[in-house]
Scaffold this active site. Sequence first.
Site, short mmCIF file in Angstrom:
data_model
loop_
_atom_site.label_atom_id
_atom_site.label_comp_id
_atom_site.label_asym_id
_atom_site.label_seq_id
_atom_site.Cartn_x
_atom_site.Cartn_y
_atom_site.Cartn_z
N ASN A 19 -7.44 -8.84 36.24
CA ASN A 19 -7.27 -7.77 35.46
C ASN A 19 -6.60 -7.99 33.85
O ASN A 19 -5.83 -8.66 33.74
CB ASN A 19 -6.27 -6.69 35.90
CG ASN A 19 -6.37 -5.21 35.10
OD1 ASN A 19 -6.50 -5.13 33.87
ND2 ASN A 19 -5.99 -4.52 35.58
N CYS A 40 -11.54 -4.32 27.02
CA CYS A 40 -11.64 -4.99 28.35
C CYS A 40 -12.83 -5.93 28.50
O CYS A 40 -12.78 -6.92 29.24
CB CYS A 40 -11.17 -4.49 29.47
SG CYS A 40 -12.19 -2.73 29.61
N HIS A 80 -12.87 0.16 33.93
CA HIS A 80 -12.35 -1.25 33.26
C HIS A 80 -12.93 -2.32 33.80
O HIS A 80 -13.63 -2.24 34.77
CB HIS A 80 -10.82 -0.99 34.20
CG HIS A 80 -9.90 -2.10 33.31
ND1 HIS A 80 -9.69 -2.09 31.93
CD2 HIS A 80 -9.10 -3.12 33.88
CE1 HIS A 80 -8.87 -3.20 31.63
NE2 HIS A 80 -8.66 -3.88 32.86
#
Length: 379
Positions: free
Chosen positions: A332, A151, A314
């Site tokens: 996201n 990520c 994250h």
Amino acid sequence: MKPTSLLLIPLCIAAANTATARDAETSTDKDRVDFLTIVDTKFASWDADTDGELERGELDKLVADREILGDQAAAVAALKRASRYKKIELPKFTAKAIHELAEKKPAKDWPNLAAMYASGVKRLAKVQQRVLFASGKPRLETVHQGPMGNCFSLAPLGAIAQGRPEYIVDEMIKPLPDNRYEVKLGKKKVTVDAPTDAELAMTAGNESDGIWVNVYEKAAGEAHNELKPEEKRESTGLDALSKGGSAGTQLAFITGHEMYRLSCKFAKEEKISKEEFDQKLNEIREALKSATKEKRLMTCGTVKATIPGITPGHAYAVLSYDAEKDLIRVWNPHGDTRTIKGEPGPANGYPMTDGVFDMPLPVFVKEFAGLAFEILPKS
């Protein structure tokens, strides 16, 4: 603007995000049978040194083999993914051990080979167009993080795709002859082959909208590996990328521009006064207003998570800030769409479309660890 408080944006940890991806993957008995049938049929030819086990070097060569396609590539990708597991010591990948791993219900922290295989099959089925940009330019809404814990590398890419899609097309990724690509990462240029089917099965999904994300991931991995001392390099670039990293550092690495960070640690301090809280919150407001106005790129990240729908450990992209409504817009990299019951807020979470959601800034600073802001060079 000078930051008054600094914080390293949290690492996107590979192990944590691999587990998240694994938990979302499912399989059927047919998937398990299909996977084991491929392994039984191909094991002897895949075992190049005929020692009865598939070692990491052999798996790496299989992943890079352009002639391994479709379901066979998905099976190779599943084995490669499983070989990265660090929380437990897996047995050597003999044909018997692979059968035993696939046939029993995976315990916590054990790889689910059938589900990994099924995930790869589904991912490859969506890669119908092996062109770079199927829509002519990148589209943020098509991107979905794959099973790697990267990520940190996708969040800044998403910020660029939203804010400067023409840069990706005109400067960042260029096709070369012989099915190769040149990828510009800051001042560095990396040349890579087009991703193989096995690599596509392991990297980000892009909903049949081209392979630009996968080319970027491959190049970013190679570049990260090259930065390490030779004795500490991973066997492949994608292995290096799956180790995780800092989204803010990657933002600077991709753009070649400096960046600075602001911490949200103050919002978690119980004894902070209202005056100090408001002062630090206003500092972040001003930074967000300035970056949004000047179209500078931003990332953010979490360590822990208390709000439904927010992923711990994250990295995210910050797309904009609405000063009038005091709302921050975040993306996201998982690219999920989420509906909620009841009113949006810390108790129920926030509705999300293709990974994009809005959150009141006073709530954001209590949930997120910090932000990174691009610094544009002076003209």
